[in-house]
Each structure stands twice: as C-alpha cells, then as structure tokens.
Design an enzyme around this catalytic site. Structure first.
Site, PDB file in Angstrom:
ATOM      1  N   CYS A 114       0.812  -1.224   0.000  1.00  0.00           N
ATOM      2  CA  CYS A 114       0.000   0.000   0.000  1.00  0.00           C
ATOM      3  C   CYS A 114       0.842   1.269   0.000  1.00  0.00           C
ATOM      4  O   CYS A 114       0.308   2.365  -0.222  1.00  0.00           O
ATOM      5  CB  CYS A 114      -0.942   0.000   1.197  1.00  0.00           C
ATOM      6  SG  CYS A 114      -2.166  -1.338   1.153  1.00  0.00           S
ATOM      7  N   HIS A 254      -3.235   7.169   2.511  1.00  0.00           N
ATOM      8  CA  HIS A 254      -3.635   5.894   1.929  1.00  0.00           C
ATOM      9  C   HIS A 254      -5.004   5.522   2.485  1.00  0.00           C
ATOM     10  O   HIS A 254      -5.265   5.624   3.684  1.00  0.00           O
ATOM     11  CB  HIS A 254      -2.611   4.817   2.276  1.00  0.00           C
ATOM     12  CG  HIS A 254      -3.099   3.433   2.006  1.00  0.00           C
ATOM     13  ND1 HIS A 254      -3.528   3.026   0.766  1.00  0.00           N
ATOM     14  CD2 HIS A 254      -3.236   2.348   2.826  1.00  0.00           C
ATOM     15  CE1 HIS A 254      -3.909   1.758   0.828  1.00  0.00           C
ATOM     16  NE2 HIS A 254      -3.743   1.333   2.064  1.00  0.00           N
ATOM     17  N   ASN A 284     -10.178  -0.055  -0.470  1.00  0.00           N
ATOM     18  CA  ASN A 284      -8.714   0.005  -0.481  1.00  0.00           C
ATOM     19  C   ASN A 284      -8.210  -0.575  -1.803  1.00  0.00           C
ATOM     20  O   ASN A 284      -8.273  -1.777  -2.017  1.00  0.00           O
ATOM     21  CB  ASN A 284      -8.163  -0.788   0.707  1.00  0.00           C
ATOM     22  CG  ASN A 284      -6.645  -0.726   0.797  1.00  0.00           C
ATOM     23  OD1 ASN A 284      -5.964  -0.265  -0.110  1.00  0.00           O
ATOM     24  ND2 ASN A 284      -6.103  -1.226   1.903  1.00  0.00           N
TER      25      ASN A 284
END
Length: 346
Positions: A114, A254, A284
């Site tokens: 990520c 993020h 996500n």
C-alpha cells in the site's frame, strides 16, 4: 533548484460496483457492520478475467497523456507500483509501455504494497531531479479482487480494483516533491502478508489447499501499527519543514480504513475538512488509493498548495512526502489541459 513536480493526473475505475449489500449475500456481514468499521459503501471490481492491472494502468495513462497534451513517445520512464502484476515476466511496466506506445521509455515494477505509489513517486522524483530524465509516468494499479478470499469477511470487505497515474516533470519554481521520509521493516510481517506465490512458497497443491495465496490481515495489530506509523512519519516531515496543521491544504492518506485515517488526522492536528477521503466509493485499492485521491481532488487544488501524502503497507512499508502542488486545478475544471499552468521543464 531543480525539483520534481506532478504535472498531470489520470485514473481508471472498472464499471462494476460491488456494494455492501451484495457482499452480505456472500459472507456473514451487513452494510452497517462494514460502514461503521471501515467507512466503505462500495468498491469497484474488474470482472473481465482477460484484463488485469496492466489494462487499468494503460487506461489511466491514456487519460493522463490526453490531459497533459503530450504523446506517449515523450515519456522517458514508466514506474508501476503494484502487488498484482499481470505476470511475473514480463513486467507490468513492459505491458504498459507497449500498450501506450511509449516506444522511447524504459520501466519497471515496484512492490511496496500500500506504500508502493509513495515509494514510486519518490523514485521518479530522484530520476527527474538528477537531470537524466524529463518525463516519468508513475502508476499505482492493483486488481485486488484476485488476492481476496471472498469467504473471509475480515478482508473481502476492504479491497477494490483501480488505477491512478501521475506525470512527474522538472520544475525550477519551487514546486513539487519538497521532502520525504520513507521506511520499511519486517517485524511482525505475518500480521499483513500474502505468503504464497514466491520462491519460498511456490504454487502447489498444498499451498492452494492452505489458502496462503490470499491476503491475510490481523486487523487489530495492523490498525495500531498503521496509525502510529503514518502519524509519526507525517509529523516528522511536517516538523522538519516548519509546517503545522493550518499550513497543510490537504492530507492525502492511503485509503485503508476510515477509522485509521481519522486517527492519523487527529494526531497530526489536521481537520477532516482538509483530508482527502474517497474510501467509501472505492475501498482500499492498495497502490492506487493516493493517485485516485489526487484525481478526485485535482479540480480543488491550486498552485502552491501544501500536501502531506502518507501511506502504510505490508512489509511493513510506510512513509510521508511533502508535495507542493504545481498547477491550478481550475484549468481542469474548465475542461482545459493543465499544460498552461504546469511548470516549465528544462
């Protein structure tokens, strides 16, 4: 001083939406449970099995090139941040280079989970600041639906598919990547990992039966580490550059979990009005979350805006970047190319 600035943004999202209600038909969950714990309402899924991360990256790249008003042949380097490569060989960057027709560019894939886009952005900045390259395409692209076990409600509700791209070019007016702090370590990596598929656990009947090719996450452990990691590194960059919460136009975090984002903003002293948040629509998307945020907020951004970009991912990888925005997004809002307000490359 030659800096590296973002001069255009592109994106791609699959048309198909997977809502919380639809997920409740697959696993023991419901819309309220997902919303209160993650902030997610729906996520995009690339259902076409003949298309994967490279396809999404190519589409995002096409949009970016059109907005910037340049040809693919002008690109020098292509960096693809992803954990869902189409294949081990060739690299996704090679597929994207060919798909765009960027015949003069070389490229590579970067895997930092990520935090991949943030690492890739800083790599691109180094290339441009060195003076060797003028135009570097950075794409975060992940088809996370291929790594998720849709019988595991602790993970399948979190992830979606998508791609976001930025163009990095030279700037001598003081805009672009100002400072960064980047970290990695493998302590307690088992709490967030995909153990299968590499040289340690290559695909076999046993690994498939054990399900270790799916993403595994211990949510409680990861929540604590992610909040601490993102908040601490963002605060480090802000302190080093004499910034407080009022100086930051937007925190660009993020998009892992809305509770994590709120906790990070609170620790940084940044109001939620100054936080880019789109997790409710996309979930996500791993390496794509940050460039997708930049795309969604592009029209609100003005030349000189201070952005703090922060991410945390498996590995563990984490970091923050102080980015001074280089062009006026109102040009995009008016349907114009950002070319006129973008910094002049030398």
């Amino acid at each position: 001083m030659r800096r590296a600035a973002v001069t255009a943004v592109g994106h791609y999202l699959p048309e198909d939406r997977l809502t919380n209600e639809e997920l409740s038909q697959l696993v023991d969950t419901n819309d309220e449970w997902i919303r209160t714990r993650t902030g997610i309402i729906e996520r995009r899924i690339l259902r076409d099995k003949s298309k994967a991360s490279a396809f999404m990256a190519i589409e995002a790249g096409k949009e970016l090139l059109a907005k910037r008003g340049i040809a693919a042949e002008e690109l020098d380097v292509i960096i693809i941040a992803t954990i869902t490569q189409d294949m081990l060989v060739p690299s996704t960057a090679c597929l994207v280079q060919t798909g765009l027709g960027a015949v003069n560019a070389w490229g590579f894939d970067l895997n930092a989970a990520c935090c991949g886009f943030l690492f890739a952005l800083n790599t691109a900045a180094s290339f441009v600041e060195s003076g060797r390259y003028e135009k570097v395409l950075v794409v975060g692209t992940d088809k996370m639906s291929t790594l998720v076990d849709f019988t595991d409600r602790s993970t399948c509700v979190l992830f979606g598919d998508g791609a976001g791209a930025v163009l990095v070019e030279a700037d001598e007016e003081g805009y672009g990547v100002i400072d960064s702090a980047l970290y990695c370590k493998a302590d307690n990596w088992e709490a967030l990992c995909i153990r299968g598929g590499g040289s340690l656990y290559p695909p076999s009947e046993a690994t498939l039966a054990d399900g270790i090719h799916y993403l595994y996450q211990d949510g409680r452990v990861v929540f604590r580490i992610a909040v601490e990691g993102m908040a601490d590194v963002a605060s480090e960059v802000m302190k080093r550059n004499g910034l407080n919460g009022d100086d930051v136009r937007y925190l660009v975090p993020h998009q892992a979990n809305q509770r994590i984002i709120r906790a990070v903003a609170r620790r940084m002293g940044v109001s939620m009005d100054g936080v880019m948040l789109n997790i409710s629509r996309y979930g996500n998307t791993t390496a794509a979350t940050i460039p997708l945020c930049l795309h969604d907020w592009e029209r609100e951004l003005r030349k000189g805006d201070n952005l703090i970009v922060a991410a945390f991912g498996g590995g563990y990888t984490w970091g923050a970047t102080y980015l001074r925005w280089a062009y006026d997004g109102s040009a995009v809002a008016a349907g114009e190319s950002p070319l006129q307000s973008a910094p002049t490359a030398t």
